[in-house]
Design an enzyme around this catalytic site. Structure first.
Site, PDB file in Angstrom:
ATOM      1  N   LYS A  34       0.834  -1.203   0.000  1.00 15.94           N
ATOM      2  CA  LYS A  34       0.000   0.000   0.000  1.00 15.94           C
ATOM      3  C   LYS A  34       0.872   1.258   0.000  1.00 15.94           C
ATOM      4  O   LYS A  34       0.628   2.215   0.715  1.00 15.94           O
ATOM      5  CB  LYS A  34      -0.928  -0.006   1.214  1.00 15.94           C
ATOM      6  CG  LYS A  34      -1.860  -1.201   1.218  1.00 15.94           C
ATOM      7  CD  LYS A  34      -2.878  -1.128   2.321  1.00 15.94           C
ATOM      8  CE  LYS A  34      -3.773  -2.328   2.387  1.00 15.94           C
ATOM      9  NZ  LYS A  34      -4.411  -2.728   1.171  1.00 15.94           N
ATOM     10  N   CYS A  35       1.879   1.244  -0.846  1.00 10.98           N
ATOM     11  CA  CYS A  35       2.877   2.311  -0.907  1.00 10.98           C
ATOM     12  C   CYS A  35       2.794   2.993  -2.277  1.00 10.98           C
ATOM     13  O   CYS A  35       2.361   2.380  -3.252  1.00 10.98           O
ATOM     14  CB  CYS A  35       4.264   1.677  -0.703  1.00 10.98           C
ATOM     15  SG  CYS A  35       5.662   2.791  -0.920  1.00 10.98           S
ATOM     16  N   GLY A  36       3.220   4.216  -2.351  1.00 14.96           N
ATOM     17  CA  GLY A  36       3.279   4.912  -3.629  1.00 14.96           C
ATOM     18  C   GLY A  36       4.198   4.240  -4.635  1.00 14.96           C
ATOM     19  O   GLY A  36       4.078   4.457  -5.840  1.00 14.96           O
ATOM     20  N   PHE A  37       5.115   3.413  -4.143  1.00 12.87           N
ATOM     21  CA  PHE A  37       6.056   2.708  -5.020  1.00 12.87           C
ATOM     22  C   PHE A  37       5.638   1.258  -5.300  1.00 12.87           C
ATOM     23  O   PHE A  37       6.376   0.517  -5.943  1.00 12.87           O
ATOM     24  CB  PHE A  37       7.462   2.706  -4.405  1.00 12.87           C
ATOM     25  CG  PHE A  37       8.062   4.081  -4.250  1.00 12.87           C
ATOM     26  CD1 PHE A  37       8.228   4.922  -5.336  1.00 12.87           C
ATOM     27  CD2 PHE A  37       8.468   4.533  -2.998  1.00 12.87           C
ATOM     28  CE1 PHE A  37       8.781   6.180  -5.201  1.00 12.87           C
ATOM     29  CE2 PHE A  37       9.026   5.791  -2.847  1.00 12.87           C
ATOM     30  CZ  PHE A  37       9.180   6.615  -3.946  1.00 12.87           C
ATOM     31  N   THR A  38       4.464   0.860  -4.837  1.00 15.29           N
ATOM     32  CA  THR A  38       4.029  -0.534  -4.976  1.00 15.29           C
ATOM     33  C   THR A  38       4.032  -0.997  -6.430  1.00 15.29           C
ATOM     34  O   THR A  38       4.316  -2.161  -6.711  1.00 15.29           O
ATOM     35  CB  THR A  38       2.639  -0.732  -4.338  1.00 15.29           C
ATOM     36  OG1 THR A  38       2.735  -0.408  -2.952  1.00 15.29           O
ATOM     37  CG2 THR A  38       2.143  -2.163  -4.489  1.00 15.29           C
TER      38      THR A  38
END
Length: 158
Positions: A34-38
């Site tokens: 659930k990360c911006g970099f996922t």
């Protein structure tokens, strides 16, 4: 101590020695769902598909240490990675990459290649470490570094 002397737990709960990866290039990444970099899972899977047969092993270590962006169980994480990104590379159990409970692997990686300004901490999800076939940590990449930007470095080590 060498990287090959350590053991880690797979996402399915089995203990595995990192000696399994001897004579292979490793790209070790702390990941989160659930990360911006996922979306980097896609690029990591692309590298795995393209270079696994040539000697690259991508190793994903979920961590919930950064704004709780990996809250799920191992089963949920595995399902998300498989269904959303078609992940086939090796995934491991959820770990701490900083602090009192960090796993020995991350202590080792950070000691070999400290971060920005020489700080020995992982700053965010998707920090990447490139390890050569002899087990030497040759480079550390920032979370914002996309997997495709690492491809030339991987090719040199293969």
């Amino acid at each position: 101590m060498s990287i090959y002397d350590m053991s880690v737990k797979t996402i399915d709960g089995e203990s595995v020695s990192l000696s399994k990866y001897k004579n292979r290039v490793m790209l070790i990444v702390n990941v989160a769902s659930k990360c911006g970099f996922t979306s980097q899972y896609e690029g990591l899977q692309h590298l795995h598909a393209k270079y696994n047969q040539k000697g690259l092993s991508v190793l994903g270590f979920p961590s919930n240490q950064f704004l709780e962006q990996e809250p799920g169980t191992e089963k949920e994480i595995k399902s998300f990675c498989t269904l959303t990104y078609g992940v086939e590379f090796d995934m491991f159990s959820k770990v701490d990459v900083n602090g009192d409970d960090e796993i020995p692997l991350y202590k080792y990686l950070k000691k070999q290649k400290s971060g920005f300004l020489g700080l020995g901490t992982i700053k965010w999800n998707f920090t990447k470490f490139l390890v050569d076939r002899q087990g030497n940590v040759v480079k550390r990449y920032a979370p914002s570094t996309k997997p495709r930007e690492i491809e030339k470095d991987i090719q040199k080590l293969l």
